[in-house]
Write a protein that holds these residues in place. Sequence first.
Motif, mmCIF file in Angstrom:
data_model
loop_
_atom_site.group_PDB
_atom_site.id
_atom_site.type_symbol
_atom_site.label_atom_id
_atom_site.label_comp_id
_atom_site.label_asym_id
_atom_site.label_seq_id
_atom_site.Cartn_x
_atom_site.Cartn_y
_atom_site.Cartn_z
ATOM 1 N N SER A 1 0.839 -1.193 0.000
ATOM 2 C CA SER A 1 0.000 0.000 0.000
ATOM 3 C C SER A 1 0.877 1.248 0.000
ATOM 4 N N ILE A 2 0.444 2.267 -0.723
ATOM 5 C CA ILE A 2 1.187 3.521 -0.792
ATOM 6 C C ILE A 2 0.237 4.682 -0.562
ATOM 7 N N ASP A 3 0.794 5.768 -0.085
ATOM 8 C CA ASP A 3 -0.012 6.969 0.130
ATOM 9 C C ASP A 3 -0.215 7.674 -1.203
ATOM 10 N N MET A 4 -1.467 7.927 -1.560
ATOM 11 C CA MET A 4 -1.784 8.609 -2.805
ATOM 12 C C MET A 4 -1.890 10.112 -2.560
ATOM 13 N N LEU A 5 -1.557 10.874 -3.575
ATOM 14 C CA LEU A 5 -1.687 12.323 -3.485
ATOM 15 C C LEU A 5 -3.151 12.692 -3.310
#
Length: 307
Positions: A144-148
């Motif tokens: 999982s990654i942080d989205m803008l």
Amino acid sequence: MSSRMHSGARADVYTRITTEIVAAIEQGAGEWRAPWFHNGASVSRPTNVASGKRYRGINTVALWVAGMAAGYSDGLWGTYKQWQDAGAQVREGERSTSVVLWREIQAPRQADGDDGDDDGHRRMFARAFSVFNIAQVDGYERPSIDMLPESERLAHAEAFITNLGIKTVFGGSEAYYLPSSDTVFMPPFASFRDAMSFYGVWLHENGHACGAKHRLDRDLSGRFGSAAYAAEECCVEILSGLVLADLGIAHHPRPDHAAYIASWIKVLKDGPRAIFTAASKAQQAADWMHAQQPLSAGERQGSPAIP
């Protein structure tokens, strides 16, 4: 496979990728969209699974083409071994896509009989790699990654373009760059169908501006319908796709996009290296645009930037 790519192999790569793009244009006449038009999703930002780094230049265009043709929704790519090392397995029968890695090396001057094409001190070595998309493998789950945040996307684009330092005059009904005054002219925001279109066109015209003689010095003298004009438009459209992908913003065709398609086909067919040149110049322009941005906190502290 030898790391040195001979001239015949180089020509094969140029021809193969160019042929694929021409075929995509001709096959989708009427509804076709160039691969550098995208919706801002992950697939528009081809990334290597092992290094986490973005692909660049013609490799980005090649992976755009492959991703568009196959209907992929994710831009994560890797070699067979890289997927294995990540705990995944490429499915049997999956077709790979080629990317090319160029390296410049220093070499001692050779004795007579050397087949090099330079002074013996600088040599370009190239190696073609076969890569597979995440959609072609089993057993891999993306971390999982942080989205803008959506609320910041357009503000981010506004700041990015403003940081380029290129004068823009708003008003009227046409978007264009005027070299004589080094000024971009843009219709007002309210006249565009949506915010993405506004920023896409604004970046396109700034793309022409960064080719001015005192910036990157591209040939901006071509008239509509000429090879030089088509080459510049192709370069700037790829540039727009690259930067808008970086900003996480969709890149859709301009209303006047159809007028360029015929001239693009002619340029691509006349020289298989044309799309490579356009992609290289587009990447150079994207790098220039990013270089105009303020340093991040990590960069100020000496952290390496992602290429």
